[in-house]
Each structure stands twice: as C-alpha cells, then as structure tokens.
Write an enzyme that holds these catalytic residues in place. Structure first.
Site, mmCIF file in Angstrom:
data_model
loop_
_atom_site.group_PDB
_atom_site.id
_atom_site.type_symbol
_atom_site.label_atom_id
_atom_site.label_comp_id
_atom_site.label_asym_id
_atom_site.label_seq_id
_atom_site.Cartn_x
_atom_site.Cartn_y
_atom_site.Cartn_z
ATOM 1 N N ASP A 169 0.845 -1.193 0.000
ATOM 2 C CA ASP A 169 0.000 0.000 0.000
ATOM 3 C C ASP A 169 0.886 1.253 0.000
ATOM 4 O O ASP A 169 1.626 1.492 0.956
ATOM 5 C CB ASP A 169 -0.904 -0.004 1.233
ATOM 6 C CG ASP A 169 -2.064 0.966 1.114
ATOM 7 O OD1 ASP A 169 -2.144 1.672 0.093
ATOM 8 O OD2 ASP A 169 -2.905 1.015 2.031
ATOM 9 N N ASP A 170 0.851 2.024 -1.058
ATOM 10 C CA ASP A 170 1.610 3.277 -1.179
ATOM 11 C C ASP A 170 3.118 3.064 -1.365
ATOM 12 O O ASP A 170 3.895 3.967 -1.060
ATOM 13 C CB ASP A 170 1.409 4.188 0.044
ATOM 14 C CG ASP A 170 0.025 4.815 0.081
ATOM 15 O OD1 ASP A 170 -0.836 4.399 -0.709
ATOM 16 O OD2 ASP A 170 -0.201 5.711 0.904
ATOM 17 N N CYS A 230 -5.721 4.972 -3.635
ATOM 18 C CA CYS A 230 -5.877 3.613 -3.115
ATOM 19 C C CYS A 230 -7.095 2.900 -3.691
ATOM 20 O O CYS A 230 -6.974 1.882 -4.374
ATOM 21 C CB CYS A 230 -5.970 3.654 -1.592
ATOM 22 S SG CYS A 230 -4.439 4.159 -0.771
ATOM 23 N N ASP A 251 -0.289 -0.670 -5.089
ATOM 24 C CA ASP A 251 -1.452 -0.039 -5.719
ATOM 25 C C ASP A 251 -1.080 1.275 -6.401
ATOM 26 O O ASP A 251 -1.700 1.665 -7.387
ATOM 27 C CB ASP A 251 -2.579 0.173 -4.704
ATOM 28 C CG ASP A 251 -2.114 0.895 -3.445
ATOM 29 O OD1 ASP A 251 -0.923 1.264 -3.364
ATOM 30 O OD2 ASP A 251 -2.938 1.085 -2.529
ATOM 31 N N HIS A 252 -0.057 1.972 -5.912
ATOM 32 C CA HIS A 252 0.428 3.211 -6.549
ATOM 33 C C HIS A 252 1.715 3.643 -5.879
ATOM 34 O O HIS A 252 2.176 3.012 -4.916
ATOM 35 C CB HIS A 252 -0.618 4.332 -6.469
ATOM 36 C CG HIS A 252 -1.113 4.589 -5.070
ATOM 37 N ND1 HIS A 252 -0.368 5.260 -4.135
ATOM 38 C CD2 HIS A 252 -2.269 4.232 -4.460
ATOM 39 C CE1 HIS A 252 -1.050 5.317 -3.005
ATOM 40 N NE2 HIS A 252 -2.197 4.701 -3.169
#
Length: 830
Positions: free
Chosen positions: A56-57, A92, A321-322
């Site tokens: 995540d991130d 997200c 996710d990014h």
C-alpha cells in the site's frame, strides 16, 4: 546502540513463534477445519497456484525496493522485473478497484477513496466480476488476506473468496478489526499478536498448509494485501532503529518549487520549510522500516511453498497499488499526481517458465493484473476488461533472450495507457466545458466560475432595482456580495410593523415615563388589537369610542358577545352558533360590520392626531401642567395607537410600491429563510471548528490542508519538532494523461480540468522538471489531443489497447523535434 544481526534474528524468530501461538487462540475454534474435510485428499493439481502480494503506497523511485534484500533475491533474481509498470489512477480505492476488475476508473466509477468505494453500485455491478469470482467458478480455492477497499465496512464477505480475512476500513497496524469469514475479530496494540503485517503472514502460511493438506487437487489463488508502507507507518519494534540517515527520497525534483510551468497546485506551492524537510526524512525512515516486515513475509511464503513442494508450480506477483512522493516539487507528502513518482509502481513476477533476472521495458498497467491472473489460470479473459494479459511478454522474453530490449509480439502490444484522476462533478464539468482560451487557467475552479458569473450585467455595480447580488474584485480575486439598497429609501418597508420596532417603541415609552411621570402613575399599555377590543368592551375614560360608533348607527352596546377568548388563548362560542347555520351567519355578519365601523373610527382618530401634531403647544406648557398624565392620555399615547402613530410617520416616508420593494416574503418563505440561515450558521461553525482543529494558519483557498503534530505517531521513532501545516492536494487536480513508452518515445502528455496542458519527454527530462508543451509542433499536439480524447472513453480491451498515433505522424514528418529554436538537449537542462 544498533542491534546486531544476531539479535535481530533472535527477535524475528521469537516474534514469529509467539505470533503463531497467539494466532490459534484469537480466531474461531473451527479455523483449522474451515472449508475442508479430511477425506478430500487427492493428487496435486496440474494448474498453477497464483499468489499476489500487494503493498500500500509503495514507491518505485524513492528507494523502497533497495532496502528489501529478501524480496529482491526471491522475486527479482529468480523472476522478471517490469521497469515500466504504472497505475492508471494513483489513489488507493480507485487503483485497487482496477486491479480487481481489470477496468479503467471511468468504467468502474470509483474515482476517489470515498465515492463509490465499496458502495452499493460496486457491490451489485463490479464486485461479482472480479478475478476472484472467475477463478473460484473454475475450481480454484481462493483466499484474501488484509486490506480490501478503503470504505469496506466488514458487514459482508465479497463474492469469489473461499477464505476471507479482510481489514475493515483503511490501513492500520494496531487497533483494527478484521472480518474473518463473516465474523468480526478485533485487535489491540500488542505487537506479538496484533501487528497486522505479521498477522497476515501467519494467516497465509496456515492457509497454505491447510489447503495442501485437505484439498490438494484444487489450485490456490491467494491475495496478500499488507498495509505497509501506508500511514501511520508503525514499524515492528526490532526494525525501529534502522535507516536513520537514508536520503534516497531526495531526488533531483525534491523541493523544486514553485513551478510556474506546471498545473495550478504546483504553481502556488512554495519551497518546503526546514521543518517540512525534516519531516520528509523521518517519514522516509518510518516507511522503509515498515517494509522490513513485508520482506520477512515474502521470505516466509516462499519457504512454505518450497516446503510444500509447490514452488515450481506457483506464480507470485509482487506489486503496489500506486507510488508516493516525499518533497517532490515542494509537496511534503502524498500521491494523486500524474508524475512518475506517483504513477510508477514496482512489479516483480516469478513462476513456471519465467527466466531468472529478466527485465522487460514494455509498458504495463494495473488494469492488466486481472487479465494476467485469468490467463495464468487458463481462463479466457472477458472482453469487457480494459487490460490485457502480460503473460505473453514473459513467455516471449524467455524465448527471445534479448536482455533489456522491448519485446515484440505477434499480436502487437500497446505502447500507451490512460492516466486519470478525480471525480468529474457537475461543477468541474461546467468549468471544463466553459473555460475559454483567453481566461487565466491557473485560477482555482471557484475563481474561474466567479469570473464568468461576474461578467453578466445583473452582477454589476451600482445595484439596480430587483438586483440581489453584485461582484467586486480585490487583489485579482472576485467576490460576490449582497446588494444593501443604501439609498434615500429605507431598507425595510414600514407598512407592517415588526417585533423589533415594537420593542424599541416600548423602550422609548418607558424612558419617557421614567423621565416625566410621577411615581404614583401606573401606565396602561394596549399591546394588540384584542386588548383594545376588550378595553372597548369594559369602557375607558378618555376617548368615548362607543359613542362615536353609536352615532354611525352600529351601537357597540347592542352587540352581543357570543364568543369569548379564554385564558389559554382558545375561543369558545355559544352552542347555538355551532348547531344553527343561520345563527352562525347572522353573528358573523354582525362581526364583519363592527370591524368596518372600527376601521372607520380608527381613520378618524388618525385625522385628529395629525391635527393635534400641527397644533402642538410648547414643551414648557406641557411640563408645567399638573393634569397632563391621565388615563385618557395613556390610552391615546401608549397603546396600540402609538404604534399606529409610528406607522403613520413612516408611511409618509415610505412608499411600499413594487419598484422599491418588489418582493414581500410570505410566512413559508420566511420559514425557509430562517432554516437556510440556520444551516449557513451551522456550516460556518463547522468550518471554524475544523479550522481551529488544524490550526488557524492551516488553510488555503481551493486546497486540501492538514496538520501534523507530536501526537500523530504512537510508536518510535516519533516526531518531536512540533506541529506544522501542509497542503498536499487541490480541488482542481483532476486530469487525464497519455503515458507512452516504446522503442523511440517515452513521454507524458496531460490535460487538467482547467484546460491546462503539459508535456514531458522522459528521454531528455526523466524527472519532469520542464514543461515542453509550448515547444511541440502544432500537428503533434493535435494528434495527442485526439488520442487522449479517444482513450478517455474507451471500453473493453480492443478499444483501450492503443498505439500512439504520434508515432505514425512523426514517421510521416520524419521528425520529433520541438518546433522553433527551443529544442531542449541534456546540456541545456543541466
């Protein structure tokens, strides 16, 4: 002192053993038996297992992968690395929705982390079509562990998952809740049994063991979605001492601000203060610390697959996710930008028939994950998915043996994807459609709208009759203000008295009595018409209204009062009036006639009053008179007629015509006005409270601002430099971009909601420091706009699989140099 490697190893082993011990006690007793029976053993499946590890991130350009040696050894050295993997929406929930469905954001309608994120529409339309549903329908045993969607509330188990351990709401490391196959399990702040990354690691290892033991014939699909390195960035205790001097996030674009050649947000963002720079350093350190537990997780899963003999039959995908930014262009922290640090993600794949240490530069996106997983499982990819499987790229890379060169497939692989961000609301759509070429596109959406509204004739000064608003420009900003009608006419019409006016009149009466009346004098205030009628009934010294009315052939003495007003303000009439219609009609006629006569008498009194005013004696004569204060005078001067005198004076000053006062609200309108006024006050109070909460100085027009203080982080290393404010995003940061990567081109072309455009050639400007849109040839620019308009509304893999039209255009022009003398080269950039 830093812990030695032996001590770190001891802590890791000890924490793992304790977590496994606690793991069996905190979940339902039937955990080990969940969906499998003891007689279901059979031989190993020929179809491959698929495991997806989703962080995540996690960035790809700020050095996060450098500090994960176990992951690099297992995934990169023994698998393939995609150097140009992107997320189509760097947020997200939109990105995760694209990963699950294989759809662009404009097709699954999850534009933000709030709107349509795990909404009813998502649950009914898109959730039944995720890759988990497809694989479960084709015989896979599916499992999901960790974060799902930001707004997932834990009230249901999404379709397609045999085993479900989903995090409720957004990422956290402690004090969270999990939906464990429909049951809510709450966790506290004990590291040994509650640290989420380790809990997920224990769940995945246990699931692999149970699935191989009781259901060996069924292949496994498992999604491992960890919270790291997302906030609040709580690291495991054994890693909280690491990376104290890491500065990998300080790229060439770090703290480069302001940027007048970029969109409005970066145009108004200044350089970071020293406190902001210290914060980015500490945040980088905490983020890297959280990833150490993810590194351990990858090693544990890999070791368990090898123990079970499933390693060679398992595809493993590692991605995020990014991306993320820490100080780039002066933005303290965040995501949602269309630049490389936010949209580029790490992507590592290992599995059957994948050559070790393969590097693939072809462009892939998060919309390709779902089609790729279906292709790995041998399932036909649905045509409605916007992405395509990149498994053919992995197979072709093994056969071609061409190192780091682009893979050429028989079925041409695309070189362009769409980047999009932001919900296109009605207001933003109007701005996008109505902004002209001559307007200042660097303004906020509100200023653009006001500049358009203030150009109308009905918003000009001075205010004209029936005009309610006017515009005023101050410091290059437009403001809308209400017309106040400050003219020779009074603002409010005195044709109907108000409560405030009556209060002022009574206050003047009391002041007059206190100044001139004797102490023994008792005034009698006639407050309303009902009191006046009662006084007429029982008689009053002074004006003999009964005699005046009697002379008009309607004597008040002959009027029979058959209805009475009780003390509780209810009306009681004789029974005959309720039973006999003729009696009711006769009594009503008498009352109507009496009202007319009283109105005539009141008009006579006004005539007399005007006469007395014109013949008013000197004040000294009044003060010398001992018999001035009488009951008659009190009745005449301080009752309802006093209000009439005030009305008469103002009637002479005010002409209540439609030109001056064209709108007289009724009672319903007044109630709506009061309600709207109350709502405005409530919203204003809420804004003040939020402003006070984040600090008086932490706000900026059209920007989203936040504060950070010493209490934000609960685990070491903590922030001790005091509170500060930062504004990471803006309301007008909505954009659509073309991201193209092929053998000859590597560029980003963007168009924002304000019609602002930007172009960056990554081959010459890899850190996107200079916007070259004004240097492009007109034909190339038109071709880019046409391609962007086409892909913005694409649907399905055939429609969304695009080759950049600029390639064929330039082959005809035999040039890709910017027009004019402004062609940039490496020396000029330096």
């Amino acid at each position: 002192m830093l812990l030695s490697s032996t001590t770190c190893f001891f802590w890791t082993v000890l924490s793992s053993l304790l977590c496994v011990a606690e793991f069996r006690s905190q979940y339902p007793k039937n955990y080990n038996n969940r969906h499998y029976s003891h007689h279901s053993r059979s031989k190993r499946s020929d179809r491959p297992n698929i495991i997806m590890i989703l962080t995540d991130d996690q960035d790809s350009l700020l050095g996060s992968m450098k500090v994960m040696p176990k992951t690099n050894k297992i995934m990169r050295d023994q698998g393939a690395l995609f150097t140009n993997a992107f997320t189509t929406t760097p947020m997200c929930c939109p990105s995760r929705s694209s990963i699950l469905t294989g759809l662009y954001t404009h097709n699954h309608n999850t534009y933000t982390n709030n709107g349509n994120c795990s909404s009813v529409e998502w649950q009914q339309v898109h959730e039944p079509r995720t890759f988990g549903v497809h694989l479960k329908n084709h015989g896979y045993t599916t499992a999901y562990f960790g974060k799902y969607l930001n707004e997932y509330n834990g009230t249901y188990v999404p379709p397609g998952w045999t085993e479900w351990v989903g995090l409720i709401r957004n990422s956290r490391f402690y004090n969270y809740s999990l939906n464990f196959n429909g049951q809510t399990v709450r966790h506290g702040d004990n590291y040994y049994k509650d640290y989420l990354t380790d809990v997920i690691a224990n769940d995945t290892v246990t699931f692999l063991k149970q699935s191989r033991r009781y259901n060996q014939s069924s292949p496994v699909l498992m999604v491992i979605s960890v919270p790291a390195p997302h906030g609040p960035e709580d690291a495991a205790p054994q890693y909280q001492h690491m990376f104290e001097n890491n500065r990998d996030h300080r790229t060439p674009s770090w703290n480069v601000a302001p940027n007048p050649d970029k969109q409005w947000l970066l145009n108004v963002t200044d350089r970071m203060l020293p406190i902001h720079q210290k914060f980015t350093d500490l945040l980088q350190r905490r983020r890297l610390q959280t990833l150490q537990s993810v590194d351990d997780l990858v090693e544990r899963v890999h070791a368990e697959l090898r123990t079970l003999g499933e390693l060679d039959n398992t595809y493993t995908i590692y991605t995020s996710d990014h991306g993320y930014h820490l100080g780039q262009y002066g933005l303290v922290k965040g995501k949602a930008m269309p630049y490389e640090f936010d949209v580029k993600i790490p992507l590592l794949v290992r599995g059957p028939n994948i050559r070790h240490k393969t590097v693939i530069p072809n462009i892939v996106a998060n919309v390709d994950f779902a089609p790729t997983i279906l292709d790995m499982a041998g399932i036909k990819v649905p045509e409605h998915m916007d992405g395509r499987s990149f498994l053919p790229l992995l197979r072709a890379a093994k056969e071609s043996n061409n190192g780091r060169k682009f893979i050429n497939l028989t079925d041409t692989w695309r070189d362009t994807i769409l980047l999009e961000r932001g919900k296109l609301t009605k207001t933003l759509l109007n701005i996008y459609n109505n902004v002209g070429a001559g307007q200042d596109i660097s303004k906020s959406p509100k200023q653009i709208r006001l500049s358009r509204v203030c150009a109308r004739r009905d918003r000009q000064q001075p205010c004209k009759p029936k005009q309610r608003w006017y515009c005023e420009k101050n410091h290059e900003k437009w403001y809308k203000k209400r017309c106040r009608y400050q003219s020779d006419q009074p603002r409010s019409c005195p044709c109907s008295s108000s409560k405030k006016k009556l209060k002022r009149e009574r206050k003047k009466q009391r002041e007059f009595l206190h100044k001139f009346a004797t102490k023994s004098f008792i005034p009698k205030f006639i407050r309303n018409k009902r009191s006046a009628i009662n006084s007429l009934e029982y008689g009053t010294s002074g004006l003999n209204l009964k005699q005046s009315i009697a002379e008009r052939d309607t004597p008040l003495d002959l009027f029979e009062r058959r209805c009475r007003i009780l003390t509780n303000q209810t009306i009681q009439c004789d029974d005959e009036l309720y039973e006999d219609a003729s009696a009711w009609n006769e009594h009503k006629t008498e009352i109507d006639g009496l009202i007319k006569e009283l109105r005539k008498a009141l008009e006579d009194l006004r005539v007399i009053r005007r006469h007395l005013k014109s013949e008013k004696p000197e004040l000294e004569d009044i003060n010398n008179s001992d018999t001035f204060y009488t009951d008659a005078m009190i009745f005449q001067g301080f009752g309802s007629d006093a209000d009439s005198e005030e009305e008469e004076e103002e009637e002479e000053l005010c002409d209540c015509d439609e030109t001056t006062f064209p709108f007289r609200p009724n009672r319903k309108f007044e109630n709506n006005r009061r309600l709207n006024r109350f709502n405005r006050r409530q919203r204003k109070h809420k804004k003040k409270f939020q402003k006070r909460k984040r600090g008086k100085e932490c706000n900026s027009a059209s920007m989203k601002c936040f504060t950070h203080d010493n209490d934000h982080w609960k685990t070491p290393p903590k922030w001790t430099y005091g509170p500060f404010c930062f504004c990471p995003n803006a309301n007008n940061n909505t954009y659509w971009c073309l991201r193209t990567v092929n053998e000859t081109h590597d560029f980003l072309f963007c168009e924002f909601i304000t019609r602002f455009q930007s172009f960056y050639d990554m081959k010459k400007d890899p850190y996107q420091l200079k916007n070259q849109i004004h240097l492009l040839d007109v034909g190339i620019r038109e071709q880019l706009e046409e391609d962007l308009e086409t892909i913005k509304s694409c649907r399905g893999n055939d429609d969304c699989h695009m080759r950049a039209g600029i390639t064929s255009l330039e082959s005809r022009q035999n040039s890709f140099q910017p027009s004019g003398d402004g062609a940039l080269n490496r020396d000029e950039e330096d």
